[in-house]
Design a protein around this motif. Structure first.
Motif, mmCIF file in Angstrom:
data_model
loop_
_atom_site.group_PDB
_atom_site.id
_atom_site.type_symbol
_atom_site.label_atom_id
_atom_site.label_comp_id
_atom_site.label_asym_id
_atom_site.label_seq_id
_atom_site.Cartn_x
_atom_site.Cartn_y
_atom_site.Cartn_z
ATOM 1 N N GLY A 1 -20.308 55.152 88.482
ATOM 2 C CA GLY A 1 -20.193 56.316 89.363
ATOM 3 C C GLY A 1 -20.129 55.939 90.832
ATOM 4 N N ASP A 2 -19.038 56.336 91.505
ATOM 5 C CA ASP A 2 -18.902 56.118 92.941
ATOM 6 C C ASP A 2 -19.718 57.167 93.690
ATOM 7 N N ALA A 3 -20.226 56.807 94.872
ATOM 8 C CA ALA A 3 -21.004 57.736 95.681
ATOM 9 C C ALA A 3 -20.895 57.325 97.136
ATOM 10 N N ARG A 4 -21.293 58.230 98.007
ATOM 11 C CA ARG A 4 -21.302 57.899 99.434
ATOM 12 C C ARG A 4 -22.476 58.564 100.122
ATOM 13 N N VAL A 5 -22.880 57.941 101.225
ATOM 14 C CA VAL A 5 -23.952 58.452 102.066
ATOM 15 C C VAL A 5 -23.341 58.719 103.431
ATOM 16 N N ASP A 6 -23.464 59.942 103.911
ATOM 17 C CA ASP A 6 -22.926 60.324 105.218
ATOM 18 C C ASP A 6 -23.896 59.870 106.301
ATOM 19 N N HIS B 1 -23.323 42.846 102.801
ATOM 20 C CA HIS B 1 -23.786 41.649 102.078
ATOM 21 C C HIS B 1 -23.933 41.944 100.583
ATOM 22 N N PHE B 2 -24.013 43.217 100.218
ATOM 23 C CA PHE B 2 -24.250 43.613 98.826
ATOM 24 C C PHE B 2 -22.952 44.063 98.173
ATOM 25 N N PRO B 3 -22.488 43.360 97.149
ATOM 26 C CA PRO B 3 -21.251 43.765 96.465
ATOM 27 C C PRO B 3 -21.355 45.220 95.997
ATOM 28 N N GLY B 4 -20.303 45.982 96.275
ATOM 29 C CA GLY B 4 -20.279 47.385 95.895
ATOM 30 C C GLY B 4 -20.778 48.327 96.972
ATOM 31 N N VAL B 5 -21.262 47.785 98.090
ATOM 32 C CA VAL B 5 -21.748 48.612 99.199
ATOM 33 C C VAL B 5 -20.850 48.360 100.404
ATOM 34 N N TRP B 6 -20.146 49.412 100.848
ATOM 35 C CA TRP B 6 -19.141 49.324 101.903
ATOM 36 C C TRP B 6 -19.500 50.245 103.058
ATOM 37 N N TRP B 7 -19.230 49.797 104.283
ATOM 38 C CA TRP B 7 -19.426 50.611 105.486
ATOM 39 C C TRP B 7 -18.033 51.064 105.910
ATOM 40 N N VAL B 8 -17.786 52.374 105.916
ATOM 41 C CA VAL B 8 -16.454 52.931 106.190
ATOM 42 C C VAL B 8 -16.543 53.866 107.392
ATOM 43 N N VAL B 9 -15.670 53.624 108.381
ATOM 44 C CA VAL B 9 -15.665 54.418 109.609
ATOM 45 C C VAL B 9 -14.257 54.977 109.832
ATOM 46 N N HIS B 10 -14.158 56.298 109.984
ATOM 47 C CA HIS B 10 -12.887 56.979 110.243
ATOM 48 C C HIS B 10 -12.841 57.403 111.716
ATOM 49 N N HIS B 11 -11.686 57.202 112.343
ATOM 50 C CA HIS B 11 -11.500 57.522 113.763
ATOM 51 C C HIS B 11 -10.443 58.618 113.907
ATOM 52 N N ASP B 12 -10.490 59.333 115.027
ATOM 53 C CA ASP B 12 -9.435 60.310 115.307
ATOM 54 C C ASP B 12 -8.345 59.656 116.148
ATOM 55 N N GLU B 13 -7.370 60.469 116.576
ATOM 56 C CA GLU B 13 -6.234 59.927 117.332
ATOM 57 C C GLU B 13 -6.649 59.338 118.684
ATOM 58 N N ARG B 14 -7.826 59.714 119.190
ATOM 59 C CA ARG B 14 -8.333 59.145 120.455
ATOM 60 C C ARG B 14 -9.282 57.975 120.201
ATOM 61 N N VAL C 1 -15.102 59.959 113.785
ATOM 62 C CA VAL C 1 -15.204 61.329 113.283
ATOM 63 C C VAL C 1 -15.945 61.397 111.948
ATOM 64 N N ALA C 2 -16.049 60.282 111.240
ATOM 65 C CA ALA C 2 -16.792 60.245 109.987
ATOM 66 C C ALA C 2 -17.228 58.808 109.733
ATOM 67 N N GLU C 3 -18.408 58.675 109.152
ATOM 68 C CA GLU C 3 -18.937 57.339 108.881
ATOM 69 C C GLU C 3 -19.783 57.420 107.613
ATOM 70 N N PHE C 4 -19.505 56.521 106.684
ATOM 71 C CA PHE C 4 -20.158 56.560 105.381
ATOM 72 C C PHE C 4 -20.564 55.167 104.927
ATOM 73 N N ILE C 5 -21.592 55.124 104.122
ATOM 74 C CA ILE C 5 -21.835 53.980 103.257
ATOM 75 C C ILE C 5 -21.265 54.414 101.920
ATOM 76 N N GLU C 6 -20.272 53.698 101.421
ATOM 77 C CA GLU C 6 -19.676 54.017 100.128
ATOM 78 C C GLU C 6 -20.151 52.983 99.110
ATOM 79 N N VAL C 7 -20.595 53.495 97.974
ATOM 80 C CA VAL C 7 -21.054 52.638 96.888
ATOM 81 C C VAL C 7 -20.025 52.773 95.776
ATOM 82 N N CYS C 8 -19.209 51.735 95.637
ATOM 83 C CA CYS C 8 -18.092 51.758 94.694
ATOM 84 C C CYS C 8 -17.549 50.341 94.546
ATOM 85 N N VAL C 9 -16.656 50.154 93.599
ATOM 86 C CA VAL C 9 -16.054 48.827 93.437
ATOM 87 C C VAL C 9 -15.182 48.526 94.660
ATOM 88 N N VAL C 10 -14.282 49.446 95.000
ATOM 89 C CA VAL C 10 -13.419 49.330 96.173
ATOM 90 C C VAL C 10 -13.239 50.735 96.750
#
Length: 107
Positions: free
Chosen positions: A35-40, A79-92, A96-105
């Motif tokens: 199961g994939d999940a994310r933390v805002d 450092h932990f396989p399956g734990v990703w830090w994802v940051v989304h930016h706007d046009e400037r 605008v959004a930032e998550f820790i995603e727990v998933c394979v990719v």
């Protein structure tokens, strides 16, 4: 207490400890049932010391990517396989959004 990069190494704040516990539970769920999940991380937003504590606790893995589509997205493995830090930016280029995603990719 010891120092790392000029910063005191301390115990994470209660909020960061709670986030780390949640991430560990999500990682266990990924291992058990895929199961994939994310933390805002923006609701509520982290304070600068909390962000630093979380970054220190999760560390950096070997994989990172910058996706330039309609808007920029930065993805980095922790450092932990399956734990990703994802940051989304706007046009400037503002975050605008930032998550820790727990998933394979991450998507």
């Amino acid at each position: 207490m010891g120092q790392t990069s000029g910063r005191d190494v301390t115990e994470p704040t209660p909020r960061v400890r709670a986030l780390l516990t949640e991430i560990a539970q999500l990682l266990d769920g990924l291992a058990r049932n895929g199961g994939d999940a994310r933390v805002d991380l923006r609701t509520p937003p982290l304070t600068p010391p909390e962000r630093a504590d979380l970054e220190q606790a999760l560390g950096r893995g070997a994989v990172s990517a910058r996706v330039e589509a309609a808007r920029r997205t930065d993805v980095r493995e922790t450092h932990f396989p399956g734990v990703w830090w994802v940051v989304h930016h706007d046009e400037r280029d503002a975050v605008v959004a930032e998550f820790i995603e727990v998933c394979v990719v991450p998507e």
